[in-house]
Design an enzyme around this catalytic site. Structure first.
Site, PDB file in Angstrom:
ATOM      1  N   ARG A  75       0.900  -1.155   0.000  1.00 62.87           N
ATOM      2  CA  ARG A  75       0.000   0.000   0.000  1.00 62.87           C
ATOM      3  C   ARG A  75       0.935   1.200   0.000  1.00 62.87           C
ATOM      4  NH1 ARG A  75      -5.069  -2.567   0.913  1.00 62.87           N
ATOM      5  NH2 ARG A  75      -4.850  -4.378   2.267  1.00 62.87           N
ATOM      6  N   ASP A 106     -10.276  -1.892  -5.608  1.00 62.79           N
ATOM      7  CA  ASP A 106     -10.788  -0.570  -6.015  1.00 62.79           C
ATOM      8  C   ASP A 106      -9.802   0.567  -5.729  1.00 62.79           C
ATOM      9  OD1 ASP A 106     -11.229  -0.873  -3.317  1.00 62.79           O
ATOM     10  OD2 ASP A 106     -13.128   0.198  -3.306  1.00 62.79           O
ATOM     11  N   THR A 129      -9.032  -9.281  -5.674  1.00 64.58           N
ATOM     12  CA  THR A 129      -9.269  -9.001  -4.254  1.00 64.58           C
ATOM     13  C   THR A 129     -10.202 -10.070  -3.706  1.00 64.58           C
ATOM     14  OG1 THR A 129     -10.392  -7.519  -2.693  1.00 64.58           O
ATOM     15  CG2 THR A 129     -11.009  -7.278  -4.979  1.00 64.58           C
ATOM     16  N   ASP A 131     -12.362  -9.653  -1.572  1.00 68.11           N
ATOM     17  CA  ASP A 131     -13.618  -9.050  -1.103  1.00 68.11           C
ATOM     18  C   ASP A 131     -14.778  -9.136  -2.100  1.00 68.11           C
ATOM     19  OD1 ASP A 131     -12.452  -8.300   1.285  1.00 68.11           O
ATOM     20  OD2 ASP A 131     -11.768  -6.375   0.498  1.00 68.11           O
ATOM     21  N   ASP A 133     -15.755  -6.952  -4.091  1.00 62.72           N
ATOM     22  CA  ASP A 133     -16.551  -5.716  -4.036  1.00 62.72           C
ATOM     23  C   ASP A 133     -16.262  -4.770  -5.203  1.00 62.72           C
ATOM     24  OD1 ASP A 133     -13.991  -5.176  -3.227  1.00 62.72           O
ATOM     25  OD2 ASP A 133     -14.544  -3.895  -1.554  1.00 62.72           O
ATOM     26  N   GLU A 191     -26.757 -19.833  10.970  1.00 62.60           N
ATOM     27  CA  GLU A 191     -28.107 -19.506  11.434  1.00 62.60           C
ATOM     28  C   GLU A 191     -28.387 -18.010  11.311  1.00 62.60           C
ATOM     29  OE1 GLU A 191     -26.313 -21.953  12.694  1.00 62.60           O
ATOM     30  OE2 GLU A 191     -27.720 -23.629  12.652  1.00 62.60           O
ATOM     31  N   GLU A 225     -16.337  -8.505   9.127  1.00 57.93           N
ATOM     32  CA  GLU A 225     -15.526  -7.683  10.051  1.00 57.93           C
ATOM     33  C   GLU A 225     -15.963  -6.213  10.076  1.00 57.93           C
ATOM     34  OE1 GLU A 225     -11.795  -7.361   6.911  1.00 57.93           O
ATOM     35  OE2 GLU A 225     -11.356  -7.292   9.038  1.00 57.93           O
TER      36      GLU A 225
HETATM   37  P1  ATP Z   1      -8.077  -4.506  -1.369  1.00 56.80           P
HETATM   38  O1  ATP Z   1      -9.501  -4.384  -1.875  1.00 56.80           O
HETATM   39  O2  ATP Z   1      -7.612  -5.912  -1.373  1.00 56.80           O
HETATM   40  O3  ATP Z   1      -7.811  -3.781  -0.096  1.00 56.80           O
HETATM   41  P2  ATP Z   1      -7.148  -2.247  -2.897  1.00 56.80           P
HETATM   42  O4  ATP Z   1      -6.541  -2.164  -4.259  1.00 56.80           O
HETATM   43  O5  ATP Z   1      -8.499  -1.624  -2.727  1.00 56.80           O
HETATM   44  O6  ATP Z   1      -7.143  -3.785  -2.495  1.00 56.80           O
HETATM   45  P3  ATP Z   1      -5.915  -0.135  -1.321  1.00 56.80           P
HETATM   46  O7  ATP Z   1      -4.947  -0.208  -0.214  1.00 56.80           O
HETATM   47  O8  ATP Z   1      -7.205   0.558  -1.099  1.00 56.80           O
HETATM   48  O9  ATP Z   1      -6.129  -1.635  -1.823  1.00 56.80           O
HETATM   49  O10 ATP Z   1      -5.188   0.589  -2.562  1.00 56.80           O
HETATM   50  C1  ATP Z   1      -3.918   0.150  -3.024  1.00 56.80           C
HETATM   51  C2  ATP Z   1      -3.060   1.323  -3.370  1.00 56.80           C
HETATM   52  O11 ATP Z   1      -3.674   2.080  -4.433  1.00 56.80           O
HETATM   53  C3  ATP Z   1      -2.870   2.348  -2.258  1.00 56.80           C
HETATM   54  O12 ATP Z   1      -1.892   1.952  -1.324  1.00 56.80           O
HETATM   55  C4  ATP Z   1      -2.428   3.585  -3.037  1.00 56.80           C
HETATM   56  O13 ATP Z   1      -1.076   3.500  -3.385  1.00 56.80           O
HETATM   57  C5  ATP Z   1      -3.272   3.443  -4.322  1.00 56.80           C
HETATM   58  N1  ATP Z   1      -4.442   4.325  -4.192  1.00 56.80           N
HETATM   59  C6  ATP Z   1      -5.585   4.076  -3.524  1.00 56.80           C
HETATM   60  N2  ATP Z   1      -6.409   5.151  -3.566  1.00 56.80           N
HETATM   61  C7  ATP Z   1      -5.754   6.104  -4.265  1.00 56.80           C
HETATM   62  C8  ATP Z   1      -6.046   7.465  -4.646  1.00 56.80           C
HETATM   63  N3  ATP Z   1      -7.197   8.049  -4.320  1.00 56.80           N
HETATM   64  N4  ATP Z   1      -5.124   8.132  -5.369  1.00 56.80           N
HETATM   65  C9  ATP Z   1      -3.960   7.560  -5.726  1.00 56.80           C
HETATM   66  N5  ATP Z   1      -3.611   6.290  -5.382  1.00 56.80           N
HETATM   67  C10 ATP Z   1      -4.496   5.577  -4.675  1.00 56.80           C
END
Ligand code: ATP
Length: 325
Positions: A75, A106, A129, A131, A133, A191, A225
């Site tokens: 991240r 996302d 992912t 999730d 979602d 349940e 969660e």
């Molecule tokens: P998961 O659903 O498994 O958590 P994800 O792709 O949604 O996966 P995030 O941690 O939300 O995981 O996003 C991954 C990376 O994408 C972030 O650490 C960041 O580097 C980049 N990112 C997320 N949101 C933004 C944003 N608004 N602008 C620029 N980069 C972003």
């Protein structure tokens, strides 16, 4: 057809089983089309640091069955800033990449969409992912494997719950979405299933426990969660004093839900989407996600996948409700 000589591939956000199968498919489809491929390590962090490694076909042998991601994931707070993305783009230019494939959720697609808007670099997303979602695909890579892990674990908990007539609260992953809890709960005959998409479920839970108090039978309550009522530990602590006759236990499945060898479904989806992602770049697509809807590969604008909410299917909620009597 677009002139593509060299592409990058990365995994970003939370890891999911099947990401390796997607990396393999992207790499081999690119090589098949005479395109060079660079793996970008540690998601956007590696893009900013220029941590790129050339991938050959042999580098992705023997990984289709492996969980996690050989490219690692991260991240990246820096990528959220214009300065961070500028550095990342400079590395893409230095390595002369004509497009990138981002495997993630996302958040990763929000970052990918911004990068593509700011610098015009073609980006294709593959939904990865646990999730599930993401709007624009029926299932995300990793979700099926995660569900199988949940089913295996809850079945085992059921054995001990029924032997002792205990009430088990089982917390599963899903900070914002209840897909894992809902389908995992249906598959294990839970349940009660508590998910963020359904409000005021304490009423339903108390009604259920009052009813169950008459028969003293064991039960499984699956909690996402991110449920509004709190964590499984908090919910259990709230109802235990009200129902002292029950021996209530809590299990948090945690990170075992992310690991493990991907299921057949996830491997095949990842393979199809990896091929489709490279073909989309060759087809001159600039900022899309490839997904699978009703068994067919589809293209969805990245901006739409990140802005549109994917709700849990109403018919699954109905199934859970009917079968919980
Ligand atoms: P998961 O659903 O498994 O958590 P994800 O792709 O949604 O996966 P995030 O941690 O939300 O995981 O996003 C991954 C990376 O994408 C972030 O650490 C960041 O580097 C980049 N990112 C997320 N949101 C933004 C944003 N608004 N602008 C620029 N980069 C972003």
């Amino acid at each position: 057809m677009a002139k593509i000589n060299r592409i990058g591939v990365l995994t970003s956000g939370g890891d999911a089983p099947g990401m390796n199968a997607a990396i393999r498919a992207v790499t081999r489809t690119a090589i098949y089309n005479n395109i060079e491929v660079y793996g970008i390590n540690r998601g956007y962090e590696g893009m900013i640091e220029g941590d790129f490694v050339k991938l050959q076909s042999k580098d992705v042998s023997g990984i289709i069955q492996k969980g996690g991601t050989i490219l690692k994931t991260a991240r990246s707070a820096r990528f959220r800033t214009p300065e961070g993305r500028q550095e990342a783009y400079e590395n893409l230019t230095k390595f002369e990449l004509d497009g990138i494939v981002v495997i993630g959720g996302d958040g990763s697609f929000t970052g990918a969409s911004i990068l593509s808007q700011e610098f015009g670099i073609p980006v294709v997303g593959i939904p990865g992912t646990i999730d599930n979602d993401l709007y624009g695909t029926d299932y995300t890579i990793g979700y099926d494997t995660c569900l199988n892990t949940v089913v295996d674990a809850v079945d085992k908990i059921r054995d001990t719950a029924s032997s002792h007539n205990r009430i088990f609260f089982v917390e599963v992953m899903g900070r914002d979405a209840g897909f894992v809890a809902l389908e995992g709960g249906i598959a294990t005959g839970a349940e009660v299933i508590m998910i963020p998409e359904v409000k005021n479920q304490m009423v339903e839970l108390r009604q259920f426990l009052s009813e169950r108090a008459k028969s003293n039978r064991s039960s499984i309550i699956v909690v996402a969660e991110g449920d509004d009522e709190g964590s499984a530990i908090e919910i259990a602590a709230r109802v235990q004093p009200e129902f002292p006759q029950f021996d209530i236990r809590v299990t948090i499945l945690g990170h075992i839900q992310r690991g493990g060898s991907p299921s057949c479904y996830d491997r095949v989806s990842a393979s199809r989407l990896g091929v489709a992602a490279v073909e989309a770049l060759l087809d001159d697509q600039k900022s899309i996600m490839v997904g699978i809807v009703h068994g067919q590969v589809v293209h969805v604008p990245l901006s739409k996948t990140v802005k549109t909410h994917k709700g849990v299917p109403k018919n699954l909620l109905d199934v859970a409700h009917v079968l919980a009597i």
